[in-house]
Scaffold this motif. Structure first.
Motif, PDB file in Angstrom:
ATOM      1  N   SER A   1      -9.634  -2.100   1.633  1.00 26.04           N
ATOM      2  CA  SER A   1      -9.365  -3.675   1.465  1.00 26.04           C
ATOM      3  C   SER A   1      -8.455  -4.032   0.183  1.00 26.04           C
ATOM      4  N   ARG A   2      -8.824  -3.379  -0.913  1.00 22.60           N
ATOM      5  CA  ARG A   2      -7.935  -3.425  -2.143  1.00 22.60           C
ATOM      6  C   ARG A   2      -6.863  -3.003  -1.984  1.00 22.60           C
ATOM      7  N   PHE A   3      -6.819  -1.743  -1.375  1.00 25.58           N
ATOM      8  CA  PHE A   3      -5.388  -1.158  -1.147  1.00 25.58           C
ATOM      9  C   PHE A   3      -4.502  -1.717  -0.285  1.00 25.58           C
ATOM     10  N   ALA A   4      -4.908  -2.762   0.553  1.00 30.37           N
ATOM     11  CA  ALA A   4      -3.917  -3.358   1.597  1.00 30.37           C
ATOM     12  C   ALA A   4      -2.663  -3.870   0.978  1.00 30.37           C
ATOM     13  N   THR A   5      -2.778  -4.645  -0.194  1.00 30.15           N
ATOM     14  CA  THR A   5      -1.715  -5.095  -0.737  1.00 30.15           C
ATOM     15  C   THR A   5      -0.542  -3.941  -1.131  1.00 30.15           C
ATOM     16  N   GLN A   6      -1.001  -3.011  -1.832  1.00 32.49           N
ATOM     17  CA  GLN A   6      -0.255  -1.754  -2.258  1.00 32.49           C
ATOM     18  C   GLN A   6       0.169  -1.206  -1.066  1.00 32.49           C
ATOM     19  N   HIS A   7      -0.349  -0.850   0.198  1.00 29.25           N
ATOM     20  CA  HIS A   7      -0.046  -0.395   1.493  1.00 29.25           C
ATOM     21  C   HIS A   7       1.152  -0.974   1.880  1.00 29.25           C
ATOM     22  N   SER A   8       1.129  -2.527   1.987  1.00 28.02           N
ATOM     23  CA  SER A   8       2.321  -3.065   2.248  1.00 28.02           C
ATOM     24  C   SER A   8       3.570  -3.072   1.461  1.00 28.02           C
ATOM     25  N   LYS A   9       3.158  -3.024   0.082  1.00 25.22           N
ATOM     26  CA  LYS A   9       4.330  -2.717  -0.758  1.00 25.22           C
ATOM     27  C   LYS A   9       4.980  -1.413  -0.436  1.00 25.22           C
ATOM     28  N   LEU A  10       4.138  -0.417  -0.330  1.00 27.51           N
ATOM     29  CA  LEU A  10       4.804   0.973  -0.158  1.00 27.51           C
ATOM     30  C   LEU A  10       5.510   1.010   1.243  1.00 27.51           C
ATOM     31  N   SER A  11       5.165   0.381   2.009  1.00 29.53           N
ATOM     32  CA  SER A  11       5.656   0.224   3.353  1.00 29.53           C
ATOM     33  C   SER A  11       7.024  -0.274   3.314  1.00 29.53           C
ATOM     34  N   ASN A  12       7.033  -1.498   2.415  1.00 32.33           N
ATOM     35  CA  ASN A  12       8.359  -2.193   2.272  1.00 32.33           C
ATOM     36  C   ASN A  12       9.333  -1.174   1.511  1.00 32.33           C
ATOM     37  N   ILE A  13       8.902  -0.538   0.558  1.00 31.62           N
ATOM     38  CA  ILE A  13       9.656   0.431  -0.240  1.00 31.62           C
ATOM     39  C   ILE A  13      10.475   1.373   0.818  1.00 31.62           C
ATOM     40  N   ASN A  14       9.676   1.927   1.577  1.00 34.69           N
ATOM     41  CA  ASN A  14      10.047   3.037   2.384  1.00 34.69           C
ATOM     42  C   ASN A  14       9.284   2.942   3.881  1.00 34.69           C
ATOM     43  N   PRO A  15       9.913   2.386   4.736  1.00 35.39           N
ATOM     44  CA  PRO A  15       9.443   2.346   6.110  1.00 35.39           C
ATOM     45  C   PRO A  15       9.019   3.807   6.849  1.00 35.39           C
ATOM     46  N   ASN A  16       9.635   4.772   6.354  1.00 36.69           N
ATOM     47  CA  ASN A  16       9.652   6.023   6.904  1.00 36.69           C
ATOM     48  C   ASN A  16       8.442   6.696   6.288  1.00 36.69           C
ATOM     49  N   LEU A  17       7.329   6.143   5.684  1.00 41.88           N
ATOM     50  CA  LEU A  17       6.374   6.876   5.071  1.00 41.88           C
ATOM     51  C   LEU A  17       5.284   6.659   5.959  1.00 41.88           C
ATOM     52  N   THR A  18       4.358   7.861   6.042  1.00 41.74           N
ATOM     53  CA  THR A  18       3.094   7.956   6.667  1.00 41.74           C
ATOM     54  C   THR A  18       2.085   7.940   5.633  1.00 41.74           C
ATOM     55  N   ILE A  19       1.412   6.839   5.667  1.00 37.87           N
ATOM     56  CA  ILE A  19       0.242   6.507   4.721  1.00 37.87           C
ATOM     57  C   ILE A  19      -1.208   6.784   5.278  1.00 37.87           C
ATOM     58  N   HIS A  20      -1.840   7.772   4.693  1.00 39.10           N
ATOM     59  CA  HIS A  20      -3.322   8.174   4.949  1.00 39.10           C
ATOM     60  C   HIS A  20      -4.093   7.604   3.761  1.00 39.10           C
ATOM     61  N   PHE A  21      -4.982   6.462   3.870  1.00 31.00           N
ATOM     62  CA  PHE A  21      -5.722   6.292   2.840  1.00 31.00           C
ATOM     63  C   PHE A  21      -7.147   6.699   3.265  1.00 31.00           C
ATOM     64  N   PHE A  22      -7.795   7.382   2.264  1.00 29.23           N
ATOM     65  CA  PHE A  22      -9.099   7.673   2.495  1.00 29.23           C
ATOM     66  C   PHE A  22     -10.048   6.955   1.330  1.00 29.23           C
ATOM     67  N   GLU A  23     -10.942   6.287   1.884  1.00 27.82           N
ATOM     68  CA  GLU A  23     -11.912   5.336   1.213  1.00 27.82           C
ATOM     69  C   GLU A  23     -12.951   6.085   0.591  1.00 27.82           C
ATOM     70  N   GLY A  24     -12.980   6.609  -0.391  1.00 29.21           N
ATOM     71  CA  GLY A  24     -14.048   7.358  -1.392  1.00 29.21           C
ATOM     72  C   GLY A  24     -14.055   7.174  -2.821  1.00 29.21           C
ATOM     73  N   ASP A  25     -15.171   7.674  -3.399  1.00 28.56           N
ATOM     74  CA  ASP A  25     -15.397   7.716  -4.818  1.00 28.56           C
ATOM     75  C   ASP A  25     -14.711   8.901  -5.651  1.00 28.56           C
ATOM     76  N   PRO A  26     -13.585   8.763  -6.210  1.00 27.19           N
ATOM     77  CA  PRO A  26     -12.963   9.715  -6.745  1.00 27.19           C
ATOM     78  C   PRO A  26     -13.870  10.790  -7.573  1.00 27.19           C
ATOM     79  N   SER A  27     -14.993   9.988  -8.151  1.00 27.00           N
ATOM     80  CA  SER A  27     -15.731  10.832  -9.182  1.00 27.00           C
ATOM     81  C   SER A  27     -16.806  11.584  -8.399  1.00 27.00           C
ATOM     82  N   LEU A  28     -16.781  11.401  -7.117  1.00 28.42           N
ATOM     83  CA  LEU A  28     -18.010  12.348  -6.460  1.00 28.42           C
ATOM     84  C   LEU A  28     -17.363  13.573  -5.757  1.00 28.42           C
ATOM     85  N   LEU A  29     -17.872  14.710  -6.096  1.00 27.95           N
ATOM     86  CA  LEU A  29     -17.249  16.005  -5.629  1.00 27.95           C
ATOM     87  C   LEU A  29     -17.416  15.971  -4.168  1.00 27.95           C
ATOM     88  N   SER A  30     -18.433  15.410  -3.620  1.00 25.88           N
ATOM     89  CA  SER A  30     -18.689  15.349  -2.037  1.00 25.88           C
ATOM     90  C   SER A  30     -17.545  14.509  -1.498  1.00 25.88           C
TER      91      SER A  30
END
Length: 321
Positions: free
Chosen positions: A58-87
């Motif tokens: 949900s916090r990434f939604a604004t950034q996702h929209s901005k990226l799509s506006n910069i380049n509509p030809n992007l395919t964006i896969h967002f993975f919701e996870g904690d980067p500090s966790l190896l799992s």
């Protein structure tokens, strides 16, 4: 010093190549330097797939929209996870492997300033150490088969390249000797030595360890007091947040400039396969005497053995790659 005009020209030249079908992987790109780098790279490709890990879709939604506006030809896969966790890093890696046949660029910049005492993840790793080193190297090692499928694979870690210090050799993970300065120095030197080992095993990959300098980001606002901290410790930390925040704003570089520099380093033909240390103005930093001594005495391999040991301790023997 690589002047910003030369960097802008280099990035424009890359964009003029109209690269298409590239695959980028990002950890630590939902704020600060990483977010600015992400947006700059979006403007430099004809089309691409972006794999991004972050804590909140949900916090990434604004950034996702901005990226799509910069380049509509992007395919964006967002993975919701904690980067500090190896799992979570393993789960993110598996998602990438099921949706992409290769990885061309891996950008690593998750981090937290270690100024308020050690914090521990649910995997019992110290948080700053996990973000600056363990999770970055886990993602790197997981993606080697996909990186090797790229004609010009590159890995960039934003940390402290060129500022390596002697290791605390009898406590590589700082289990008993953790201090704020020790964790910064230790993760910096471990990163470069691990890159040296991995580069010796994967000679077609470019490894870039970058020091961005002081940048106007919100990293100082993320400082929190350790569990059990008293009132004075919390007040002192609040004062530190304010002082360092002002210094960053007055003396720090614009995050967009830092992002443009990182995008340049990641894509520039200046850097071929091997390990490169790059400072905040884009200059290459030669191996220090400390690093040369460590290389000569086999420490890159020792560091990687230590790192695999941590992976096994956290994830189990079958998870070691």
């Amino acid at each position: 010093m690589v002047k910003i005009q030369a960097i802008a020209q280099g990035n424009k030249a890359y964009a003029n190549e109209r690269n298409a079908g590239l695959v980028f992987v990002f950890a630590g790109a939902t704020s600060g330097i990483g977010a600015s780098t992400l947006e700059k790279l979006a403007s430099m490709v004809e089309s691409a797939t972006f794999h991004i890990i972050g804590r909140s879709v949900s916090r990434f939604a604004t950034q996702h929209s901005k990226l799509s506006n910069i380049n509509p030809n992007l395919t964006i896969h967002f993975f919701e996870g904690d980067p500090s966790l190896l799992s979570d890093i393993d789960a993110f890696s598996q998602r990438i492997k099921t949706t992409s046949q290769k990885v061309d660029y891996l950008f690593l910049s998750p981090g937290l300033l270690p100024m308020a005492g050690p914090h521990y993840t649910k995997e019992t790793l110290e948080l700053c150490f996990a973000l600056s080193y363990y999770s970055r190297l886990r993602l790197t090692s997981n993606l080697f088969p996909h990186l090797l499928a790229s004609p010009r694979p590159r890995i960039l870690s934003v940390l402290n390249g060129g500022k390596e210090k002697p290791l605390i050799e009898d406590d590589l993970g700082l289990v008993t000797r953790w201090t704020p300065t020790a964790v910064i120095a230790q993760t910096t030197t471990l990163t470069t030595l691990a890159f040296e080992h991995l580069a010796s095993q994967h000679k077609d990959i470019t490894f870039l360890h970058v020091y961005p300098g002081l940048v106007r980001t919100g990293i100082f606002s993320n400082l929190v007091a350790p569990q059990g901290a008293g009132v004075w410790e919390r007040v002192k930390l609040a004062l530190l947040r304010g002082v360092f925040g002002v210094l960053a704003w007055v003396l720090g570089a614009n995050p967009e400039v830092a992002g443009e520099r990182c995008a340049y380093v990641l894509t520039s033909p200046t850097y071929g396969p091997g390990v490169w240390l790059v400072n905040e103005v884009g200059d290459l930093v030669a191996l220090s005497g400390v690093l040369s001594k460590y290389k000569e005495s086999g420490w890159p391999e020792k560091v990687w053995g230590f790192t695999l040991g941590v992976f096994e301790a956290v994830l189990g023997k079958d998870a070691v790659v």
